[in-house]
Design a protein around this motif. Structure first.
Motif, PDB file in Angstrom:
ATOM      1  N   ILE A   1       0.845  -1.196   0.000  1.00  0.00           N
ATOM      2  CA  ILE A   1       0.000   0.000   0.000  1.00  0.00           C
ATOM      3  C   ILE A   1       0.881   1.247   0.000  1.00  0.00           C
ATOM      4  N   ILE A   2       0.642   2.117  -0.961  1.00  0.00           N
ATOM      5  CA  ILE A   2       1.285   3.429  -1.002  1.00  0.00           C
ATOM      6  C   ILE A   2       0.229   4.477  -0.685  1.00  0.00           C
ATOM      7  N   MET A   3       0.583   5.400   0.213  1.00  0.00           N
ATOM      8  CA  MET A   3      -0.334   6.476   0.561  1.00  0.00           C
ATOM      9  C   MET A   3       0.375   7.811   0.373  1.00  0.00           C
ATOM     10  N   THR A   4      -0.247   8.712  -0.357  1.00  0.00           N
ATOM     11  CA  THR A   4       0.257  10.069  -0.489  1.00  0.00           C
ATOM     12  C   THR A   4      -0.768  11.025   0.102  1.00  0.00           C
ATOM     13  N   SER A   5      -0.286  12.139   0.639  1.00  0.00           N
ATOM     14  CA  SER A   5      -1.195  13.149   1.184  1.00  0.00           C
ATOM     15  C   SER A   5      -0.800  14.519   0.647  1.00  0.00           C
ATOM     16  N   LYS A   6      -1.807  15.283   0.267  1.00  0.00           N
ATOM     17  CA  LYS A   6      -1.610  16.642  -0.217  1.00  0.00           C
ATOM     18  C   LYS A   6      -2.390  17.578   0.685  1.00  0.00           C
ATOM     19  N   ALA A   7      -1.677  18.525   1.332  1.00  0.00           N
ATOM     20  CA  ALA A   7      -2.284  19.363   2.360  1.00  0.00           C
ATOM     21  C   ALA A   7      -2.367  20.819   1.919  1.00  0.00           C
ATOM     22  N   THR A   8      -3.493  21.443   2.242  1.00  0.00           N
ATOM     23  CA  THR A   8      -3.702  22.870   1.994  1.00  0.00           C
ATOM     24  C   THR A   8      -4.208  23.511   3.268  1.00  0.00           C
ATOM     25  N   TYR A   9      -3.533  24.560   3.729  1.00  0.00           N
ATOM     26  CA  TYR A   9      -3.968  25.238   4.945  1.00  0.00           C
ATOM     27  C   TYR A   9      -4.917  26.370   4.601  1.00  0.00           C
ATOM     28  N   ILE A  10      -6.113  26.328   5.186  1.00  0.00           N
ATOM     29  CA  ILE A  10      -7.135  27.344   4.981  1.00  0.00           C
ATOM     30  C   ILE A  10      -7.071  28.300   6.174  1.00  0.00           C
ATOM     31  N   ALA A  11      -6.349  29.410   6.001  1.00  0.00           N
ATOM     32  CA  ALA A  11      -6.067  30.309   7.122  1.00  0.00           C
ATOM     33  C   ALA A  11      -7.331  30.891   7.726  1.00  0.00           C
ATOM     34  N   ALA A  12      -8.296  31.263   6.892  1.00  0.00           N
ATOM     35  CA  ALA A  12      -9.510  31.905   7.392  1.00  0.00           C
ATOM     36  C   ALA A  12     -10.305  30.987   8.316  1.00  0.00           C
ATOM     37  N   ALA A  13     -10.125  29.678   8.156  1.00  0.00           N
ATOM     38  CA  ALA A  13     -10.861  28.713   8.973  1.00  0.00           C
ATOM     39  C   ALA A  13      -9.969  27.991   9.980  1.00  0.00           C
ATOM     40  N   SER A  14      -8.655  28.296   9.983  1.00  0.00           N
ATOM     41  CA  SER A  14      -7.696  27.561  10.822  1.00  0.00           C
ATOM     42  C   SER A  14      -7.890  26.060  10.641  1.00  0.00           C
ATOM     43  N   ARG A  15      -7.880  25.653   9.364  1.00  0.00           N
ATOM     44  CA  ARG A  15      -8.180  24.257   9.030  1.00  0.00           C
ATOM     45  C   ARG A  15      -7.209  23.769   7.972  1.00  0.00           C
ATOM     46  N   LEU A  16      -6.824  22.517   8.126  1.00  0.00           N
ATOM     47  CA  LEU A  16      -5.957  21.855   7.164  1.00  0.00           C
ATOM     48  C   LEU A  16      -6.789  20.866   6.360  1.00  0.00           C
ATOM     49  N   ASP A  17      -6.922  21.121   5.066  1.00  0.00           N
ATOM     50  CA  ASP A  17      -7.615  20.183   4.178  1.00  0.00           C
ATOM     51  C   ASP A  17      -6.583  19.254   3.552  1.00  0.00           C
ATOM     52  N   ILE A  18      -6.807  17.951   3.694  1.00  0.00           N
ATOM     53  CA  ILE A  18      -5.834  16.955   3.240  1.00  0.00           C
ATOM     54  C   ILE A  18      -6.529  15.941   2.353  1.00  0.00           C
ATOM     55  N   ASP A  19      -5.986  15.742   1.168  1.00  0.00           N
ATOM     56  CA  ASP A  19      -6.440  14.674   0.275  1.00  0.00           C
ATOM     57  C   ASP A  19      -5.476  13.499   0.405  1.00  0.00           C
ATOM     58  N   TYR A  20      -6.008  12.357   0.843  1.00  0.00           N
ATOM     59  CA  TYR A  20      -5.213  11.129   0.941  1.00  0.00           C
ATOM     60  C   TYR A  20      -5.486  10.265  -0.286  1.00  0.00           C
ATOM     61  N   THR A  21      -4.424   9.838  -0.946  1.00  0.00           N
ATOM     62  CA  THR A  21      -4.549   8.938  -2.093  1.00  0.00           C
ATOM     63  C   THR A  21      -3.903   7.603  -1.749  1.00  0.00           C
ATOM     64  N   PHE A  22      -4.681   6.542  -1.873  1.00  0.00           N
ATOM     65  CA  PHE A  22      -4.215   5.189  -1.584  1.00  0.00           C
ATOM     66  C   PHE A  22      -4.033   4.434  -2.898  1.00  0.00           C
TER      67      PHE A  22
END
Length: 255
Positions: free
Chosen positions: A169-190
């Motif tokens: 299993i290979i897992m990659t993650s791509k993260a984007t920080y949404i400053a206005a919401a103090s939230r990290l959106d992460i797309d995990y690809t398996f």
């Protein structure tokens, strides 16, 4: 990003990946520190929420504690039941949501939320979660929270993309920080057996001071801030925050 993403995320390949990513030696290190920080009496009634595959609960049950585990993932709960059966220990495993766990008042001597599950919750979710635990943990009992998304941890060291491999299993993650919401959106690809699947997630970012205030509002006082399960001190840029708090009853000094 919908706040309920975790209701369906942990199934199939995601569960398999997370189970492979946690070797038994890591579990022993974490439980040793957990046992020291919570300081439960022999046979204490402890809550693991969310419990995932039950690796901490099984080890603590093996050491003589009465364990209750709650998780929203049916597949994780099945893994926990299998672990308990293999180890020949009893766990009280319940299917439930950490935002509304339906716990009896004063029913636990301590509780813990490990594995970076805490930042899945937005502020209303955190408020509901801590209120439920404040009611369920007896005065003087302790709560441990493990998170990699405290602002002082994640923001100075944020990598926009990472990848891991465990066997096939290979897992990659791509993260984007949404400053206005103090939230990290992460797309995990398996990636497994030629199949590629991407699942979105999000983690909410709070400063340590915000966490301390939210805990205080729920009736907890922070006892210690550690940077990991070796007991190291927490400081700016430390990858993880391991926070221990006590249901207020008597003094509790930060060390």
């Amino acid at each position: 990003m919908q706040s309920e993403w975790f209701e369906t995320f942990f199934q199939d390949v995601a569960v398999e990946f997370w189970n492979r990513a946690t070797p038994p030696t890591l579990t022993l290190i974490e439980v040793d520190f957990l046992e020291k920080a919570l300081a439960p009496l022999p046979g204490a009634n402890l809550l693991d929420i969310p419990c995932g595959s039950g690796r901490h609960s099984v080890e603590l049950a093996r050491r003589g504690y009465r364990m209750t585990g709650i998780d929203l993932s049916a597949e994780f709960l099945n893994s926990a039941r299998a672990r308990a059966a293999d180890t020949q220990v009893h766990l009280d495993l319940r299917h439930g949501d950490m935002r509304n766990p339906s716990l009896d008042a004063n029913s636990f001597d301590g509780a813990f939320c490990l594995g970076n599950s805490f930042p899945y919750l937005d502020r209303p979710g955190v408020t509901a979660f801590l209120a439920a635990l404040s009611s369920a943990i007896r005065p003087g009992g302790r709560l441990m929270i493990d998170t990699g998304c405290a602002a002082e941890s994640i923001l100075p060291t944020l990598l926009p993309q990472r990848w891991h491999r465990f066997e096939d299993i290979i897992m990659t993650s791509k993260a984007t920080y949404i400053a206005a919401a103090s939230r990290l959106d992460i797309d995990y690809t398996f990636i497994q057996d030629g199949k590629i699947e991407t699942r979105p997630s999000s983690s909410h970012v709070f400063t340590v001071a915000e966490l301390t205030r939210m805990l205080a509002d729920a009736g907890f006082e922070v006892c210690s801030l550690n940077g990991g399960f070796a007991g190291e001190c927490y400081e700016l840029g430390t990858p993880r925050l391991v926070l221990t708090a006590k249901r207020v009853q008597g003094p509790c000094t930060i060390d």
